[in-house]
Design a protein around this motif. Structure first.
Motif, mmCIF file in Angstrom:
data_model
loop_
_atom_site.group_PDB
_atom_site.id
_atom_site.type_symbol
_atom_site.label_atom_id
_atom_site.label_comp_id
_atom_site.label_asym_id
_atom_site.label_seq_id
_atom_site.Cartn_x
_atom_site.Cartn_y
_atom_site.Cartn_z
ATOM 1 N N LEU A 267 -5.255 8.344 10.860
ATOM 2 C CA LEU A 267 -5.063 8.657 9.492
ATOM 3 C C LEU A 267 -3.535 8.504 9.134
ATOM 4 O O LEU A 267 -3.089 7.943 8.093
ATOM 5 N N SER A 268 -2.538 9.204 9.847
ATOM 6 C CA SER A 268 -1.071 8.944 9.630
ATOM 7 C C SER A 268 -0.642 7.647 9.663
ATOM 8 O O SER A 268 0.015 7.273 8.907
ATOM 9 N N LYS A 269 -1.108 7.052 10.753
ATOM 10 C CA LYS A 269 -0.766 5.693 11.038
ATOM 11 C C LYS A 269 -1.395 4.781 9.787
ATOM 12 O O LYS A 269 -0.703 3.854 9.275
ATOM 13 N N LYS A 270 -2.670 4.956 9.411
ATOM 14 C CA LYS A 270 -3.216 4.121 8.396
ATOM 15 C C LYS A 270 -2.723 4.356 7.068
ATOM 16 O O LYS A 270 -2.495 3.499 6.135
ATOM 17 N N SER A 271 -2.156 5.724 6.846
ATOM 18 C CA SER A 271 -1.544 5.862 5.569
ATOM 19 C C SER A 271 -0.004 5.211 5.463
ATOM 20 O O SER A 271 0.310 4.711 4.402
ATOM 21 N N LEU A 272 0.596 5.025 6.385
ATOM 22 C CA LEU A 272 1.753 4.231 6.399
ATOM 23 C C LEU A 272 1.421 2.919 6.071
ATOM 24 O O LEU A 272 1.959 2.189 5.429
ATOM 25 N N GLN A 273 0.522 2.307 6.962
ATOM 26 C CA GLN A 273 0.034 0.926 6.635
ATOM 27 C C GLN A 273 -0.236 0.524 5.270
ATOM 28 O O GLN A 273 0.079 -0.212 4.895
ATOM 29 N N GLY A 274 -0.881 1.675 4.617
ATOM 30 C CA GLY A 274 -1.384 1.272 3.518
ATOM 31 C C GLY A 274 -0.292 1.308 2.570
ATOM 32 O O GLY A 274 -0.401 0.451 1.524
ATOM 33 N N VAL A 275 0.873 2.119 2.746
ATOM 34 C CA VAL A 275 2.029 2.283 1.774
ATOM 35 C C VAL A 275 2.705 0.861 1.877
ATOM 36 O O VAL A 275 3.019 0.287 0.978
ATOM 37 N N VAL A 276 2.955 0.356 3.250
ATOM 38 C CA VAL A 276 3.561 -0.983 3.507
ATOM 39 C C VAL A 276 2.629 -2.128 2.938
ATOM 40 O O VAL A 276 3.277 -2.974 2.066
ATOM 41 N N LYS A 277 1.460 -2.060 2.838
ATOM 42 C CA LYS A 277 0.458 -3.125 2.288
ATOM 43 C C LYS A 277 0.557 -3.179 0.932
ATOM 44 O O LYS A 277 0.694 -3.841 0.129
ATOM 45 N N THR A 278 0.582 -1.720 0.169
ATOM 46 C CA THR A 278 0.709 -1.888 -1.211
ATOM 47 C C THR A 278 1.895 -2.288 -1.612
ATOM 48 O O THR A 278 1.941 -3.206 -2.692
ATOM 49 N N LYS A 279 2.931 -2.228 -1.179
ATOM 50 C CA LYS A 279 4.412 -2.708 -1.577
ATOM 51 C C LYS A 279 4.437 -3.855 -1.538
ATOM 52 O O LYS A 279 4.968 -4.602 -2.355
ATOM 53 N N HIS A 280 3.746 -4.747 -0.572
ATOM 54 C CA HIS A 280 3.767 -6.205 -0.397
ATOM 55 C C HIS A 280 2.703 -6.936 -1.074
ATOM 56 O O HIS A 280 2.583 -8.185 -1.250
ATOM 57 N N ALA A 281 1.692 -6.239 -1.581
ATOM 58 C CA ALA A 281 0.606 -6.713 -2.493
ATOM 59 C C ALA A 281 1.070 -7.373 -3.791
ATOM 60 O O ALA A 281 2.107 -6.737 -4.475
ATOM 61 N N ASN A 282 0.445 -8.498 -4.200
ATOM 62 C CA ASN A 282 0.693 -8.918 -5.533
ATOM 63 C C ASN A 282 -0.076 -8.332 -6.653
ATOM 64 O O ASN A 282 -1.081 -7.450 -6.186
ATOM 65 N N ASP A 283 0.117 -8.368 -7.661
ATOM 66 C CA ASP A 283 -0.650 -7.615 -8.908
ATOM 67 C C ASP A 283 -2.020 -7.990 -8.926
ATOM 68 O O ASP A 283 -2.908 -7.209 -9.141
ATOM 69 N N GLU A 284 -2.383 -9.253 -8.598
ATOM 70 C CA GLU A 284 -3.901 -9.545 -8.505
ATOM 71 C C GLU A 284 -4.721 -8.422 -7.450
ATOM 72 O O GLU A 284 -5.754 -8.117 -7.751
ATOM 73 N N ASP A 285 -3.849 -8.755 -6.210
ATOM 74 C CA ASP A 285 -4.529 -7.753 -4.996
ATOM 75 C C ASP A 285 -4.621 -6.240 -5.350
ATOM 76 O O ASP A 285 -5.482 -5.632 -5.202
#
Length: 107
Positions: A72-90
């Motif tokens: 879950l620590s790894k998944k949490s970090l990946q989620g933060v990075v994914k959210t930062k790079h996501a566009n408004d529609e995503d």
């Protein structure tokens, strides 16, 4: 016909960029631009602090737990990075949807 000629003329013209010196901004437009720039800068700084902190925690846990990283620590970090790079529609698609193993509790 005149309508066809005007339509052809109107659709073939392109915009002419003006130098910034020709664009006069109102004080409120200048203030808004400054506030947006400052907010974006703060957002980047906070993101960097968050990612560095999470990476440090994961690295510390890795050495403390004999080379094991909690999934879950790894998944949490990946989620933060994914959210930062996501566009408004995503982000709108994900809004309110909980697709992880975390539970929310209220004290």
């Amino acid at each position: 016909s005149l309508d066809a000629t005007l339509t052809t003329i109107g659709s073939s013209s392109s915009t002419i960029p003006l130098p910034r010196s020709h664009i006069h901004r109102t004080p409120s437009e200048i203030q808004l631009a400054d506030e947006v720039r400052r907010a974006e800068h703060d957002d980047v700084r906070m993101y960097a602090r968050l990612v560095v902190g999470m990476q440090s925690q994961i690295q510390r846990d890795y050495y403390t737990n004999g080379g094991v990283i909690h999934p879950l620590s790894k998944k949490s970090l990946q989620g933060v990075v994914k959210t930062k790079h996501a566009n408004d529609e995503d982000l709108k698609k994900l809004d309110g949807k909980n697709e992880d193993d975390w539970e929310t509790s209220f004290i």
